[in-house]
Enzyme design. Structure first.
Site, PDB file in Angstrom:
ATOM      1  N   LYS A  34       0.801  -1.242   0.000  1.00  0.00           N
ATOM      2  CA  LYS A  34       0.000   0.000   0.000  1.00  0.00           C
ATOM      3  C   LYS A  34       0.825   1.279   0.000  1.00  0.00           C
ATOM      4  O   LYS A  34       0.391   2.271  -0.565  1.00  0.00           O
ATOM      5  CB  LYS A  34      -0.986  -0.017   1.173  1.00  0.00           C
ATOM      6  CG  LYS A  34      -0.325   0.092   2.534  1.00  0.00           C
ATOM      7  CD  LYS A  34      -1.327  -0.166   3.665  1.00  0.00           C
ATOM      8  CE  LYS A  34      -0.658   0.036   4.998  1.00  0.00           C
ATOM      9  NZ  LYS A  34      -1.378  -0.612   6.099  1.00  0.00           N
ATOM     10  N   ARG A 127      -6.554   0.889  17.134  1.00  0.00           N
ATOM     11  CA  ARG A 127      -7.017   1.136  15.782  1.00  0.00           C
ATOM     12  C   ARG A 127      -8.174   0.158  15.567  1.00  0.00           C
ATOM     13  O   ARG A 127      -9.128   0.207  16.322  1.00  0.00           O
ATOM     14  CB  ARG A 127      -5.877   1.012  14.743  1.00  0.00           C
ATOM     15  CG  ARG A 127      -6.212   1.809  13.469  1.00  0.00           C
ATOM     16  CD  ARG A 127      -5.111   1.778  12.416  1.00  0.00           C
ATOM     17  NE  ARG A 127      -5.005   0.468  11.763  1.00  0.00           N
ATOM     18  CZ  ARG A 127      -4.186   0.204  10.763  1.00  0.00           C
ATOM     19  NH1 ARG A 127      -3.400   1.139  10.276  1.00  0.00           N
ATOM     20  NH2 ARG A 127      -4.138  -1.013  10.230  1.00  0.00           N
TER      21      ARG A 127
HETATM   22  C1  LIG Z   1      -0.470  -1.486   6.605  1.00  0.00           C
HETATM   23  C2  LIG Z   1      -0.890  -2.702   7.315  1.00  0.00           C
HETATM   24  C3  LIG Z   1       0.030  -3.715   7.535  1.00  0.00           C
HETATM   25  C4  LIG Z   1       1.490  -3.614   7.148  1.00  0.00           C
HETATM   26  O1  LIG Z   1       2.140  -2.833   8.103  1.00  0.00           O
HETATM   27  P1  LIG Z   1       3.702  -2.483   8.011  1.00  0.00           P
HETATM   28  O2  LIG Z   1       3.961  -1.761   9.268  1.00  0.00           O
HETATM   29  O3  LIG Z   1       3.881  -1.632   6.800  1.00  0.00           O
HETATM   30  O4  LIG Z   1       4.448  -3.743   7.924  1.00  0.00           O
HETATM   31  C5  LIG Z   1      -0.409  -4.866   8.176  1.00  0.00           C
HETATM   32  N1  LIG Z   1      -1.687  -4.985   8.571  1.00  0.00           N
HETATM   33  C6  LIG Z   1      -2.604  -4.026   8.381  1.00  0.00           C
HETATM   34  C7  LIG Z   1      -3.986  -4.236   8.860  1.00  0.00           C
HETATM   35  C8  LIG Z   1      -2.243  -2.837   7.754  1.00  0.00           C
HETATM   36  O5  LIG Z   1      -3.155  -1.889   7.562  1.00  0.00           O
END
Ligand SMILES: *Cc1c(COP(=O)(O)O)cnc(C)c1O
Length: 354
Positions: A34, A127
């Site tokens: 992403k 979150r």
């Molecule tokens: C963005 C995201 C990740 C990846 O996180 P990183 O810190 O970039 O490794 C994993 N799980 C969810 C739910 C996310 O939104």
């Protein structure tokens, strides 16, 4: 014109290293793209490492990947908006969900293909997810709604609250899955923890047995772990380099002259009198980068501040002579990279040779 160099091979090396170190602990890696807005060059390298699932938070990004021919199982990391449920089902195979209504919307849609839903549990970061101590009844309801398509539970740490991953946090998930099994007789297949912030537990060998999926973005793509403020051992941090062009170069005082209000973003700027300084304006701004996340790769250069389209860099301490029209290279933090990849104004150049 400002541009970013992308080195896909280096991303491949990071992906391979992390895939292998997690595989040794029986953890499957979901590669998260992403931060690159679903860049197919990046996804391709992640898949080449043997990672099978690509995680994305936005449907536009999955569409971009699919139309570029990326053939993988996709996991949607963020629940879709109500009117996008149908489209989400057509684009992804796995879904992280954290709301019974959203789950019911998914289930209500007529479809032949079976999907996999992972219900999110909040283990403290505040979150997404149902608060862990109240999770069992909601999870049982999720099972009533989704049946065998409820394939697992997950948690996410280090994102909103900056809460660090510990074995105790992961054990909360294990206990929940055990209680779920007691209540239903069904064993959840996937316990999905980990984003990058959880990797120290893999390195120390203290991930509790049964945790079998990590979703990794930052560590694969940047080689960093911002929650723990470190580089991830075994990875490289030079997969993206940003270049801004010098469009003005002048000596000026270090303190503005006149009554000081707020800057273009409503911030109160702070100045220190360092005498007359050599200052460059680069063709970058808040629209393209997170100025605080830029590290100049030329010794002595210092990022001062930015407005929407002007980045001010102090070059007084740089030993070489730089001129208008020349470029300054920068390493980027995760946050800076996110903006750079999102900006239409920054050209992306892919360098496959190195
Ligand atoms: C963005 C995201 C990740 C990846 O996180 P990183 O810190 O970039 O490794 C994993 N799980 C969810 C739910 C996310 O939104």
């Amino acid at each position: 014109m400002a541009y970013v160099e992308v080195y896909p091979k280096r991303i491949y090396q990071n992906a391979l290293f992390l895939r292998n170190s997690c595989a040794e602990k029986n953890i499957e890696v979901v590669g998260v793209t992403k931060v690159t807005c679903g860049d197919p060059h990046v996804a391709e390298k992640i898949l080449e490492s043997g990672i099978k699932i690509i995680g994305e938070s936005r449907l536009e990004n999955i569409k971009r990947l699919k139309s570029a021919g990326i053939d993988a199982k996709f996991m949607l990391l963020r629940p879709p908006e109500h009117e996008m449920v149908q489209e989400a089902l057509s684009l992804a195979h796995y879904f992280l969900v954290s709301d019974l209504k959203v789950l019911a919307n998914f289930i209500d849609v007529n479809r032949a293909e079976e999907k996999g839903f992972i219900y999110m549990i909040d283990t403290g970061d505040l979150r997404e997810g149902v608060w862990y101590s109240e999770a069992l009844p909601e999870l049982l309801e999720a099972y009533r709604i989704a049946g065998k398509e409820l394939i697992g539970i997950g948690t996410n740490l280090g994102c909103y609250g900056g809460v660090k991953a510990t074995p105790e946090k992961f054990i909360l998930l294990k206990e929940l899955s055990e209680n779920f099994k007691k209540a239903t007789g069904v064993e959840l297949q996937i316990l999905s923890t980990g984003n990058t912030a959880s990797l120290p537990l893999v390195e120390q060998g203290v991930v509790p047995q049964g945790i079998n999926q990590f979703r990794l973005g930052e560590s694969i793509i940047c080689g960093t772990d911002v929650t723990n403020n470190r580089n991830v051992p075994g990875t490289r941090q030079d997969s993206f380099i940003l270049y801004g062009e010098i469009i003005e170069l002048k000596r000026k005082p270090s303190i503005p002259e006149g009554e000081i209000g707020q800057d273009a973003f409503g911030r109160k700027p702070h100045f220190e009198d360092r005498g007359i300084r050599l200052r460059a304006i680069l063709d970058l701004g808040e629209q393209d980068v997170l100025p605080s996340g830029l590290t100049p790769l030329i010794k002595g250069a210092e990022v001062l501040h930015a407005s929407s389209d002007h980045l001010i860099v102090d070059l007084t301490e740089v030993s070489q002579t730089l001129k208008v029209g020349e470029y300054l290279p920068f390493r980027m933090s995760y946050g800076a990279l996110l903006r750079t990849m999102t900006s239409h104004y920054i050209r992306k150049e892919y360098i496959y040779a190195l």
